[in-house]
Design an enzyme around this catalytic site. Structure first.
Site, PDB file in Angstrom:
ATOM      1  N   HIS A 404       0.811  -1.210   0.000  1.00  0.00           N
ATOM      2  CA  HIS A 404       0.000   0.000   0.000  1.00  0.00           C
ATOM      3  C   HIS A 404       0.850   1.269   0.000  1.00  0.00           C
ATOM      4  O   HIS A 404       0.323   2.372  -0.083  1.00  0.00           O
ATOM      5  CB  HIS A 404      -0.949   0.012   1.209  1.00  0.00           C
ATOM      6  CG  HIS A 404      -2.086   0.966   1.087  1.00  0.00           C
ATOM      7  ND1 HIS A 404      -2.114   2.186   1.724  1.00  0.00           N
ATOM      8  CD2 HIS A 404      -3.243   0.906   0.377  1.00  0.00           C
ATOM      9  CE1 HIS A 404      -3.230   2.821   1.433  1.00  0.00           C
ATOM     10  NE2 HIS A 404      -3.937   2.066   0.613  1.00  0.00           N
ATOM     11  N   LYS A 406       3.113   4.304  -1.168  1.00  0.00           N
ATOM     12  CA  LYS A 406       3.270   5.101  -2.379  1.00  0.00           C
ATOM     13  C   LYS A 406       4.570   5.884  -2.220  1.00  0.00           C
ATOM     14  O   LYS A 406       4.640   6.843  -1.457  1.00  0.00           O
ATOM     15  CB  LYS A 406       2.097   6.051  -2.576  1.00  0.00           C
ATOM     16  CG  LYS A 406       0.700   5.364  -2.512  1.00  0.00           C
ATOM     17  CD  LYS A 406       0.080   5.560  -1.167  1.00  0.00           C
ATOM     18  CE  LYS A 406      -1.382   5.205  -1.101  1.00  0.00           C
ATOM     19  NZ  LYS A 406      -1.761   3.905  -1.575  1.00  0.00           N
ATOM     20  N   ASP A 411      17.384   8.745  -8.290  1.00  0.00           N
ATOM     21  CA  ASP A 411      18.840   8.951  -8.224  1.00  0.00           C
ATOM     22  C   ASP A 411      19.388   8.778  -6.802  1.00  0.00           C
ATOM     23  O   ASP A 411      20.430   9.359  -6.461  1.00  0.00           O
ATOM     24  CB  ASP A 411      19.228  10.332  -8.769  1.00  0.00           C
ATOM     25  CG  ASP A 411      18.961  10.461 -10.262  1.00  0.00           C
ATOM     26  OD1 ASP A 411      18.901   9.420 -10.950  1.00  0.00           O
ATOM     27  OD2 ASP A 411      18.800  11.601 -10.744  1.00  0.00           O
TER      28      ASP A 411
END
Length: 509
Positions: A404, A406, A411
Protein backbone atom coordinates in the site's frame (compact mmCIF):
# COMPACT_ATOMS: atom_id res chain seq x y z
CA UNK A 1 -33.86 9.23 -27.91
CA UNK A 2 -36.75 8.23 -25.63
CA UNK A 3 -34.36 6.11 -23.59
CA UNK A 4 -31.98 9.05 -23.18
CA UNK A 5 -34.79 11.32 -22.09
CA UNK A 6 -35.95 8.71 -19.59
CA UNK A 7 -32.42 8.30 -18.14
CA UNK A 8 -32.00 12.06 -17.91
CA UNK A 9 -35.34 12.36 -16.12
CA UNK A 10 -34.42 9.63 -13.63
CA UNK A 11 -30.99 11.17 -12.93
CA UNK A 12 -32.56 14.56 -12.27
CA UNK A 13 -35.17 12.98 -10.00
CA UNK A 14 -32.47 11.20 -8.00
CA UNK A 15 -30.45 14.40 -7.76
CA UNK A 16 -33.50 16.33 -6.60
CA UNK A 17 -33.98 13.85 -3.76
CA UNK A 18 -30.54 14.70 -2.38
CA UNK A 19 -30.46 18.43 -1.79
CA UNK A 20 -27.38 20.30 -0.66
CA UNK A 21 -27.74 21.78 2.85
CA UNK A 22 -28.78 25.42 2.74
CA UNK A 23 -26.16 28.16 2.99
CA UNK A 24 -27.84 29.35 6.17
CA UNK A 25 -27.53 25.93 7.79
CA UNK A 26 -23.89 25.58 6.76
CA UNK A 27 -23.06 29.08 8.03
CA UNK A 28 -24.60 28.22 11.39
CA UNK A 29 -21.87 25.66 12.02
CA UNK A 30 -19.00 26.68 9.72
CA UNK A 31 -16.66 29.54 10.49
CA UNK A 32 -13.20 30.07 8.98
CA UNK A 33 -10.36 28.90 11.20
CA UNK A 34 -6.63 28.51 10.79
CA UNK A 35 -3.67 26.68 12.24
CA UNK A 36 -2.61 27.49 15.77
CA UNK A 37 1.07 27.08 16.64
CA UNK A 38 2.20 26.42 20.19
CA UNK A 39 4.13 29.36 21.63
CA UNK A 40 7.75 29.32 22.70
CA UNK A 41 6.85 28.55 26.31
CA UNK A 42 5.06 25.31 25.53
CA UNK A 43 6.60 21.94 26.33
CA UNK A 44 6.28 20.71 22.75
CA UNK A 45 7.87 23.83 21.32
CA UNK A 46 10.82 23.25 23.66
CA UNK A 47 11.14 19.64 22.46
CA UNK A 48 11.05 20.75 18.83
CA UNK A 49 13.73 23.39 19.47
CA UNK A 50 15.97 20.76 21.03
CA UNK A 51 15.73 18.71 17.85
CA UNK A 52 15.83 21.43 15.19
CA UNK A 53 18.64 23.51 16.74
CA UNK A 54 21.17 21.29 14.97
CA UNK A 55 19.81 21.90 11.46
CA UNK A 56 17.35 24.84 11.66
CA UNK A 57 17.04 25.21 7.88
CA UNK A 58 16.22 21.55 7.29
CA UNK A 59 13.31 19.29 8.21
CA UNK A 60 13.85 16.35 10.54
CA UNK A 61 12.30 13.20 9.04
CA UNK A 62 11.63 9.89 10.77
CA UNK A 63 10.25 6.99 8.71
CA UNK A 64 7.39 4.83 10.00
CA UNK A 65 7.44 1.57 8.08
CA UNK A 66 6.08 -0.79 10.76
CA UNK A 67 2.30 -0.81 11.22
CA UNK A 68 2.18 -1.03 15.01
CA UNK A 69 4.80 1.69 15.45
CA UNK A 70 2.99 3.90 12.93
CA UNK A 71 -0.19 3.67 14.98
CA UNK A 72 1.66 4.07 18.27
CA UNK A 73 3.38 7.22 16.99
CA UNK A 74 0.05 8.82 16.14
CA UNK A 75 -1.44 8.07 19.54
CA UNK A 76 1.72 9.20 21.33
CA UNK A 77 1.64 12.52 19.49
CA UNK A 78 -2.09 13.01 20.14
CA UNK A 79 -1.49 12.38 23.86
CA UNK A 80 1.25 15.01 23.91
CA UNK A 81 -0.79 17.71 22.14
CA UNK A 82 -1.08 20.90 24.18
CA UNK A 83 -2.88 23.34 21.89
CA UNK A 84 -4.30 21.87 18.68
CA UNK A 85 -4.70 18.74 16.57
CA UNK A 86 -5.42 18.90 12.83
CA UNK A 87 -6.26 15.55 11.21
CA UNK A 88 -7.11 15.02 7.54
CA UNK A 89 -7.93 11.54 6.26
CA UNK A 90 -9.50 9.79 3.31
CA UNK A 91 -10.84 7.08 5.59
CA UNK A 92 -11.33 6.38 9.30
CA UNK A 93 -12.76 2.90 9.55
CA UNK A 94 -15.30 1.62 12.04
CA UNK A 95 -12.93 -0.83 13.69
CA UNK A 96 -10.58 -1.07 16.65
CA UNK A 97 -7.88 1.38 15.57
CA UNK A 98 -10.47 3.79 14.17
CA UNK A 99 -12.28 3.82 17.51
CA UNK A 100 -9.05 4.21 19.50
CA UNK A 101 -7.99 7.11 17.28
CA UNK A 102 -11.30 8.94 17.73
CA UNK A 103 -11.35 8.21 21.46
CA UNK A 104 -7.93 9.82 21.91
CA UNK A 105 -9.07 12.87 19.95
CA UNK A 106 -11.97 13.15 22.38
CA UNK A 107 -9.62 12.76 25.35
CA UNK A 108 -7.42 15.54 23.95
CA UNK A 109 -10.45 17.82 23.59
CA UNK A 110 -11.45 17.08 27.18
CA UNK A 111 -8.11 18.44 28.39
CA UNK A 112 -8.56 21.65 26.36
CA UNK A 113 -6.95 20.87 22.99
CA UNK A 114 -8.68 22.21 19.88
CA UNK A 115 -9.41 19.35 17.45
CA UNK A 116 -10.16 19.84 13.76
CA UNK A 117 -10.98 16.62 11.90
CA UNK A 118 -11.52 16.62 8.13
CA UNK A 119 -12.66 13.34 6.54
CA UNK A 120 -13.56 12.40 3.01
CA UNK A 121 -17.10 11.04 2.81
CA UNK A 122 -16.33 7.78 1.01
CA UNK A 123 -16.54 5.61 4.15
CA UNK A 124 -18.47 7.55 6.80
CA UNK A 125 -21.90 5.98 6.28
CA UNK A 126 -21.76 3.97 9.50
CA UNK A 127 -20.05 6.73 11.47
CA UNK A 128 -22.44 9.65 11.01
CA UNK A 129 -23.89 9.50 14.52
CA UNK A 130 -20.50 8.95 16.19
CA UNK A 131 -19.04 11.94 14.34
CA UNK A 132 -22.06 14.07 15.24
CA UNK A 133 -21.66 13.10 18.92
CA UNK A 134 -17.98 14.05 18.86
CA UNK A 135 -18.72 17.36 17.15
CA UNK A 136 -21.07 18.32 19.98
CA UNK A 137 -17.96 18.74 22.14
CA UNK A 138 -17.08 22.45 22.24
CA UNK A 139 -13.42 21.71 21.42
CA UNK A 140 -14.04 19.44 18.41
CA UNK A 141 -14.98 20.46 14.88
CA UNK A 142 -15.63 17.81 12.24
CA UNK A 143 -16.03 18.55 8.56
CA UNK A 144 -16.87 16.13 5.76
CA UNK A 145 -15.25 16.71 2.39
CA UNK A 146 -17.40 16.51 -0.74
CA UNK A 147 -20.30 14.79 1.03
CA UNK A 148 -23.21 12.66 -0.07
CA UNK A 149 -26.15 14.94 0.62
CA UNK A 150 -28.56 12.07 1.23
CA UNK A 151 -27.04 10.31 4.23
CA UNK A 152 -29.23 7.22 3.94
CA UNK A 153 -29.26 6.33 0.23
CA UNK A 154 -25.76 7.00 -1.05
CA UNK A 155 -26.18 4.85 -4.14
CA UNK A 156 -28.89 7.11 -5.50
CA UNK A 157 -26.65 10.12 -4.75
CA UNK A 158 -23.94 8.60 -6.92
CA UNK A 159 -26.33 7.92 -9.79
CA UNK A 160 -27.69 11.44 -9.75
CA UNK A 161 -24.48 13.35 -8.99
CA UNK A 162 -21.71 11.09 -10.30
CA UNK A 163 -19.24 13.68 -11.61
CA UNK A 164 -19.04 15.51 -8.28
CA UNK A 165 -18.99 12.44 -6.03
CA UNK A 166 -16.51 10.53 -8.17
CA UNK A 167 -13.73 12.91 -7.10
CA UNK A 168 -12.46 12.16 -3.58
CA UNK A 169 -10.03 13.70 -1.08
CA UNK A 170 -7.28 11.07 -0.69
CA UNK A 171 -4.96 13.26 1.47
CA UNK A 172 -3.61 11.97 4.79
CA UNK A 173 -1.98 14.04 7.53
CA UNK A 174 -1.97 14.44 11.30
CA UNK A 175 -0.44 17.60 12.78
CA UNK A 176 0.14 18.38 16.45
CA UNK A 177 0.39 21.94 17.83
CA UNK A 178 1.38 23.18 14.35
CA UNK A 179 4.85 21.76 15.06
CA UNK A 180 4.95 18.03 14.24
CA UNK A 181 3.19 16.22 11.41
CA UNK A 182 2.70 12.67 10.14
CA UNK A 183 2.22 12.40 6.37
CA UNK A 184 2.06 9.26 4.25
CA UNK A 185 -0.10 6.56 2.76
CA UNK A 186 -1.97 5.16 5.77
CA UNK A 187 -5.63 5.69 6.45
CA UNK A 188 -6.93 4.96 9.95
CA UNK A 189 -7.99 1.31 10.02
CA UNK A 190 -6.86 -2.05 11.38
CA UNK A 191 -5.32 -3.32 8.14
CA UNK A 192 -2.94 -0.32 8.03
CA UNK A 193 -1.55 -1.00 11.51
CA UNK A 194 -1.01 -4.79 11.65
CA UNK A 195 -4.24 -5.27 13.59
CA UNK A 196 -6.34 -7.33 11.17
CA UNK A 197 -6.04 -11.09 10.71
CA UNK A 198 -7.01 -11.45 7.06
CA UNK A 199 -5.44 -8.34 5.52
CA UNK A 200 -2.34 -6.29 6.23
CA UNK A 201 -1.17 -3.33 4.19
CA UNK A 202 2.56 -2.68 3.90
CA UNK A 203 2.74 1.09 4.03
CA UNK A 204 4.96 4.08 4.74
CA UNK A 205 4.62 7.34 6.69
CA UNK A 206 7.01 10.08 7.69
CA UNK A 207 7.10 12.17 10.87
CA UNK A 208 8.30 15.67 9.97
CA UNK A 209 9.57 18.41 12.29
CA UNK A 210 10.80 21.69 10.84
CA UNK A 211 10.01 24.04 7.91
CA UNK A 212 7.86 21.56 5.97
CA UNK A 213 5.30 21.47 8.79
CA UNK A 214 4.25 25.04 7.99
CA UNK A 215 3.44 23.91 4.42
CA UNK A 216 1.33 21.02 5.73
CA UNK A 217 -0.51 23.53 7.96
CA UNK A 218 -1.25 25.74 4.95
CA UNK A 219 -2.52 22.76 2.96
CA UNK A 220 -4.82 21.71 5.79
CA UNK A 221 -6.25 25.23 6.15
CA UNK A 222 -6.86 25.37 2.39
CA UNK A 223 -9.01 22.22 2.53
CA UNK A 224 -10.60 23.00 5.90
CA UNK A 225 -11.97 26.33 4.69
CA UNK A 226 -12.88 25.12 1.20
CA UNK A 227 -16.52 25.32 0.12
CA UNK A 228 -16.68 21.52 -0.17
CA UNK A 229 -15.82 20.95 3.50
CA UNK A 230 -19.19 20.64 5.30
CA UNK A 231 -19.76 20.61 9.08
CA UNK A 232 -21.16 17.24 10.11
CA UNK A 233 -23.97 19.07 11.93
CA UNK A 234 -25.21 20.51 8.61
CA UNK A 235 -25.36 17.03 7.10
CA UNK A 236 -26.66 15.02 10.05
CA UNK A 237 -29.63 16.82 11.60
CA UNK A 238 -30.64 13.93 13.88
CA UNK A 239 -30.57 14.15 17.63
CA UNK A 240 -27.97 11.64 18.77
CA UNK A 241 -27.50 9.93 22.11
CA UNK A 242 -23.96 11.08 22.88
CA UNK A 243 -23.26 8.54 25.60
CA UNK A 244 -24.61 5.70 23.46
CA UNK A 245 -22.24 6.67 20.65
CA UNK A 246 -19.29 6.85 23.04
CA UNK A 247 -20.17 3.38 24.34
CA UNK A 248 -20.16 2.25 20.73
CA UNK A 249 -16.59 3.52 20.41
CA UNK A 250 -15.61 1.66 23.55
CA UNK A 251 -17.06 -1.57 22.19
CA UNK A 252 -15.02 -1.20 19.02
CA UNK A 253 -11.88 -0.41 21.02
CA UNK A 254 -12.04 -3.58 23.06
CA UNK A 255 -13.47 -5.90 20.43
CA UNK A 256 -9.97 -7.30 19.99
CA UNK A 257 -6.91 -7.34 22.23
CA UNK A 258 -5.04 -4.03 22.22
CA UNK A 259 -2.13 -5.29 24.31
CA UNK A 260 0.42 -5.10 21.49
CA UNK A 261 -0.66 -1.56 20.66
CA UNK A 262 -0.33 -0.45 24.27
CA UNK A 263 3.20 -1.83 24.48
CA UNK A 264 4.20 -0.31 21.15
CA UNK A 265 2.71 3.03 22.12
CA UNK A 266 4.64 3.16 25.38
CA UNK A 267 7.88 2.21 23.63
CA UNK A 268 7.44 4.80 20.90
CA UNK A 269 6.42 7.48 23.36
CA UNK A 270 9.68 6.93 25.22
CA UNK A 271 11.59 7.31 21.97
CA UNK A 272 9.81 10.56 21.21
CA UNK A 273 10.54 11.92 24.69
CA UNK A 274 14.25 11.22 25.02
CA UNK A 275 17.46 12.00 23.18
CA UNK A 276 17.56 8.66 21.36
CA UNK A 277 14.93 10.11 18.98
CA UNK A 278 17.82 11.77 17.18
CA UNK A 279 19.13 8.36 16.17
CA UNK A 280 16.11 7.95 13.88
CA UNK A 281 16.29 11.37 12.22
CA UNK A 282 17.36 12.24 8.70
CA UNK A 283 17.86 15.90 7.86
CA UNK A 284 16.15 16.77 4.58
CA UNK A 285 15.33 19.66 2.31
CA UNK A 286 12.04 19.53 0.50
CA UNK A 287 8.53 20.76 0.01
CA UNK A 288 4.96 19.61 0.33
CA UNK A 289 3.17 18.60 -2.85
CA UNK A 290 -0.60 18.91 -2.59
CA UNK A 291 -3.40 19.16 -5.12
CA UNK A 292 -5.84 22.04 -5.02
CA UNK A 293 -9.20 21.00 -3.50
CA UNK A 294 -10.75 21.54 -6.94
CA UNK A 295 -8.08 19.34 -8.56
CA UNK A 296 -6.80 22.29 -10.61
CA UNK A 297 -3.81 21.08 -12.64
CA UNK A 298 -2.51 24.67 -12.85
CA UNK A 299 -2.02 24.77 -9.08
CA UNK A 300 1.77 25.17 -8.57
CA UNK A 301 1.98 22.38 -5.97
CA UNK A 302 -0.01 19.86 -8.07
CA UNK A 303 1.26 16.38 -7.21
CA UNK A 304 1.26 14.55 -10.55
CA UNK A 305 2.77 17.44 -12.54
CA UNK A 306 5.61 17.96 -10.08
CA UNK A 307 6.35 14.26 -9.76
CA UNK A 308 6.44 13.87 -13.54
CA UNK A 309 9.04 16.64 -13.64
CA UNK A 310 11.17 14.90 -11.02
CA UNK A 311 11.05 11.60 -12.94
CA UNK A 312 11.90 13.25 -16.25
CA UNK A 313 14.97 14.85 -14.65
CA UNK A 314 16.31 11.49 -13.41
CA UNK A 315 19.88 10.73 -14.41
CA UNK A 316 20.67 7.31 -12.90
CA UNK A 317 17.80 5.43 -11.26
CA UNK A 318 14.11 5.44 -10.43
CA UNK A 319 12.47 3.23 -7.82
CA UNK A 320 8.69 3.53 -7.93
CA UNK A 321 6.35 1.83 -5.44
CA UNK A 322 2.64 2.06 -6.24
CA UNK A 323 0.08 -0.51 -5.04
CA UNK A 324 -2.38 0.55 -7.73
CA UNK A 325 -0.29 1.01 -10.87
CA UNK A 326 -2.05 1.83 -14.13
CA UNK A 327 0.47 3.86 -16.15
CA UNK A 328 -1.59 4.29 -19.33
CA UNK A 329 -0.05 4.63 -22.76
CA UNK A 330 1.70 7.92 -22.03
CA UNK A 331 3.12 6.77 -18.70
CA UNK A 332 4.30 3.48 -20.19
CA UNK A 333 6.04 5.22 -23.06
CA UNK A 334 7.59 7.71 -20.63
CA UNK A 335 9.08 5.00 -18.41
CA UNK A 336 10.42 3.11 -21.43
CA UNK A 337 11.97 6.33 -22.77
CA UNK A 338 13.78 6.80 -19.46
CA UNK A 339 15.02 3.20 -19.57
CA UNK A 340 16.23 3.77 -23.15
CA UNK A 341 18.40 6.60 -21.79
CA UNK A 342 20.21 4.09 -19.58
CA UNK A 343 18.29 4.90 -16.40
CA UNK A 344 17.59 1.96 -14.10
CA UNK A 345 13.77 2.05 -13.82
CA UNK A 346 12.20 -0.32 -11.25
CA UNK A 347 8.48 -0.54 -10.51
CA UNK A 348 7.09 -2.35 -7.47
CA UNK A 349 3.36 -3.09 -7.41
CA UNK A 350 0.98 -5.80 -6.23
CA UNK A 351 0.62 -9.19 -7.84
CA UNK A 352 -2.89 -10.31 -8.63
CA UNK A 353 -2.74 -12.63 -5.61
CA UNK A 354 -1.73 -9.76 -3.30
CA UNK A 355 -3.84 -6.84 -4.50
CA UNK A 356 -7.01 -5.95 -2.61
CA UNK A 357 -8.60 -4.55 -5.81
CA UNK A 358 -8.49 -6.97 -8.73
CA UNK A 359 -10.16 -4.35 -10.94
CA UNK A 360 -7.07 -2.14 -10.82
CA UNK A 361 -4.90 -5.12 -11.77
CA UNK A 362 -6.98 -5.44 -14.94
CA UNK A 363 -5.91 -1.92 -15.92
CA UNK A 364 -2.26 -2.57 -15.12
CA UNK A 365 -1.74 -5.91 -16.81
CA UNK A 366 -2.36 -4.63 -20.33
CA UNK A 367 0.86 -2.55 -20.08
CA UNK A 368 2.96 -5.20 -18.35
CA UNK A 369 4.48 -6.89 -21.38
CA UNK A 370 5.29 -3.57 -23.05
CA UNK A 371 7.08 -2.36 -19.91
CA UNK A 372 9.16 -5.51 -19.52
CA UNK A 373 10.07 -5.52 -23.22
CA UNK A 374 11.14 -1.89 -22.78
CA UNK A 375 13.68 -2.83 -20.08
CA UNK A 376 11.64 -1.59 -17.14
CA UNK A 377 12.28 -3.84 -14.12
CA UNK A 378 8.89 -4.98 -12.88
CA UNK A 379 8.31 -6.58 -9.47
CA UNK A 380 4.97 -7.86 -8.19
CA UNK A 381 4.67 -8.27 -4.42
CA UNK A 382 3.70 -11.74 -3.17
CA UNK A 383 1.01 -12.46 -0.57
CA UNK A 384 2.75 -13.83 2.51
CA UNK A 385 0.10 -16.42 3.29
CA UNK A 386 -2.75 -18.25 1.58
CA UNK A 387 -5.19 -15.73 0.22
CA UNK A 388 -8.74 -15.72 1.53
CA UNK A 389 -11.11 -15.34 -1.40
CA UNK A 390 -14.61 -13.94 -1.32
CA UNK A 391 -17.12 -12.71 -3.85
CA UNK A 392 -17.08 -8.94 -3.82
CA UNK A 393 -18.33 -5.99 -5.83
CA UNK A 394 -16.00 -4.65 -8.54
CA UNK A 395 -13.10 -6.94 -7.79
CA UNK A 396 -12.33 -6.27 -4.14
CA UNK A 397 -11.07 -9.06 -1.94
CA UNK A 398 -8.82 -9.75 1.02
CA UNK A 399 -5.31 -11.17 1.03
CA UNK A 400 -2.92 -11.64 3.91
CA UNK A 401 -0.47 -8.98 2.75
CA UNK A 402 -0.88 -6.21 0.21
CA UNK A 403 1.47 -3.41 -0.81
CA UNK A 404 0.00 0.00 0.00
CA UNK A 405 3.03 2.32 0.18
CA UNK A 406 3.27 5.10 -2.38
CA UNK A 407 6.92 6.04 -2.75
CA UNK A 408 9.31 7.34 -5.40
CA UNK A 409 13.11 7.39 -5.06
CA UNK A 410 15.05 9.14 -7.83
CA UNK A 411 18.84 8.95 -8.22
CA UNK A 412 19.08 7.78 -4.60
CA UNK A 413 18.63 11.43 -3.68
CA UNK A 414 15.02 12.56 -4.03
CA UNK A 415 12.15 10.81 -2.24
CA UNK A 416 8.38 11.19 -2.42
CA UNK A 417 6.26 9.74 0.40
CA UNK A 418 2.53 10.35 0.32
CA UNK A 419 -0.90 9.28 -0.88
CA UNK A 420 -0.35 9.35 -4.66
CA UNK A 421 -0.82 6.17 -6.71
CA UNK A 422 0.37 6.06 -10.30
CA UNK A 423 -3.09 5.53 -11.77
CA UNK A 424 -5.75 7.63 -13.56
CA UNK A 425 -7.72 8.16 -10.36
CA UNK A 426 -4.82 9.82 -8.51
CA UNK A 427 -3.74 11.76 -11.59
CA UNK A 428 -7.13 13.06 -12.75
CA UNK A 429 -9.84 12.55 -10.11
CA UNK A 430 -8.74 12.40 -6.47
CA UNK A 431 -6.80 15.02 -4.56
CA UNK A 432 -3.45 13.83 -3.20
CA UNK A 433 -0.56 15.06 -1.06
CA UNK A 434 2.90 14.03 0.09
CA UNK A 435 6.42 15.10 0.98
CA UNK A 436 9.00 15.57 -1.78
CA UNK A 437 12.37 15.35 -0.04
CA UNK A 438 15.96 15.88 -1.13
CA UNK A 439 17.66 13.54 1.29
CA UNK A 440 20.51 11.36 -0.05
CA UNK A 441 21.27 9.61 3.27
CA UNK A 442 17.66 8.51 3.72
CA UNK A 443 17.25 7.64 0.03
CA UNK A 444 20.24 5.30 0.15
CA UNK A 445 18.88 3.58 3.27
CA UNK A 446 15.47 3.07 1.61
CA UNK A 447 16.97 1.70 -1.62
CA UNK A 448 19.31 -0.61 0.29
CA UNK A 449 16.41 -1.98 2.33
CA UNK A 450 14.22 -2.49 -0.72
CA UNK A 451 16.99 -4.23 -2.66
CA UNK A 452 17.66 -6.57 0.25
CA UNK A 453 14.04 -7.71 0.66
CA UNK A 454 12.46 -7.30 -2.76
CA UNK A 455 13.92 -10.40 -4.47
CA UNK A 456 12.31 -12.63 -1.81
CA UNK A 457 9.07 -10.73 -1.30
CA UNK A 458 8.10 -10.29 -4.94
CA UNK A 459 7.96 -11.99 -8.32
CA UNK A 460 10.28 -10.61 -10.98
CA UNK A 461 8.29 -10.33 -14.23
CA UNK A 462 10.29 -11.25 -17.33
CA UNK A 463 9.90 -12.45 -20.91
CA UNK A 464 10.82 -16.00 -21.87
CA UNK A 465 12.42 -17.04 -25.15
CA UNK A 466 9.03 -16.99 -26.86
CA UNK A 467 8.49 -13.42 -25.59
CA UNK A 468 5.72 -14.54 -23.26
CA UNK A 469 5.48 -13.28 -19.67
CA UNK A 470 6.86 -15.35 -16.84
CA UNK A 471 7.15 -14.77 -13.11
CA UNK A 472 10.38 -15.66 -11.31
CA UNK A 473 10.16 -16.41 -7.59
CA UNK A 474 13.50 -16.32 -5.80
CA UNK A 475 13.63 -18.45 -2.65
CA UNK A 476 16.36 -18.36 -0.02
CA UNK A 477 16.93 -22.09 0.47
CA UNK A 478 15.34 -23.55 -2.64
CA UNK A 479 15.71 -23.29 -6.37
CA UNK A 480 13.89 -20.50 -8.19
CA UNK A 481 10.30 -21.16 -9.19
CA UNK A 482 9.02 -20.10 -12.61
CA UNK A 483 5.33 -19.38 -13.30
CA UNK A 484 3.74 -18.91 -16.70
CA UNK A 485 0.54 -17.30 -15.41
CA UNK A 486 -0.46 -15.09 -12.46
CA UNK A 487 1.20 -16.94 -9.54
CA UNK A 488 -0.88 -18.08 -6.58
CA UNK A 489 -3.97 -16.29 -7.88
CA UNK A 490 -7.18 -18.30 -7.89
CA UNK A 491 -9.32 -18.83 -10.97
CA UNK A 492 -11.87 -16.46 -9.46
CA UNK A 493 -9.29 -13.71 -9.11
CA UNK A 494 -8.13 -14.23 -12.68
CA UNK A 495 -11.73 -14.12 -13.88
CA UNK A 496 -12.34 -10.86 -11.98
CA UNK A 497 -9.34 -9.18 -13.57
CA UNK A 498 -10.26 -10.51 -17.01
CA UNK A 499 -13.91 -9.47 -16.97
CA UNK A 500 -13.19 -5.95 -15.68
CA UNK A 501 -10.47 -5.64 -18.31
CA UNK A 502 -13.16 -5.92 -20.96
CA UNK A 503 -14.96 -2.84 -19.66
CA UNK A 504 -14.08 0.75 -20.67
CA UNK A 505 -13.30 1.82 -17.11
CA UNK A 506 -9.54 2.46 -17.10
CA UNK A 507 -10.02 6.18 -16.50
CA UNK A 508 -11.83 5.31 -13.24
CA UNK A 509 -9.14 2.98 -11.82
Amino acid sequence: MRHLIFLFFISQLLLACAQRPSDELIAQFKHPSYTLTADSESINNGKVRQITQYQPEKTAITILSDGISAFAARIALIKQAELTIDAQYYMIKEDMTGAIFLAYLLEAADRGVRVRLLIDDINTSNYDDVLKALALDDRIEIRIFNPFYDRNFRGTNMLGDFDRLNSRMHNKSLTIDGLVTVVGGRNIGDEYFSAQDDLEFTDLDAIAIGPLVAEVNQAFDLYWNDVRAYPIEALNSKDVDVQAQFRRLEQQMFKHSVKSFVKAHLKHQQILENQSFRDFIYWCDGRVLVDHPNKDSNYPFDVSTNLAGVLEAAEQSILLSSPYFVPGEAGTEGLIALADKGIDVSVVTNSLAATDVAAVHSGYKKYRKQLVAGNVFLYEVKPDAKQKQRLAFFGKGASRASLHSKMFVVDEEKIFIGSFNWDPRSINLNTEMGLLLTCPNLAKVIVKGVNADLPYKSYRVQLDQQQDLQWIEKRREQAEAVYTSEPKASLWRKFQAWIVGLLPVEDQL
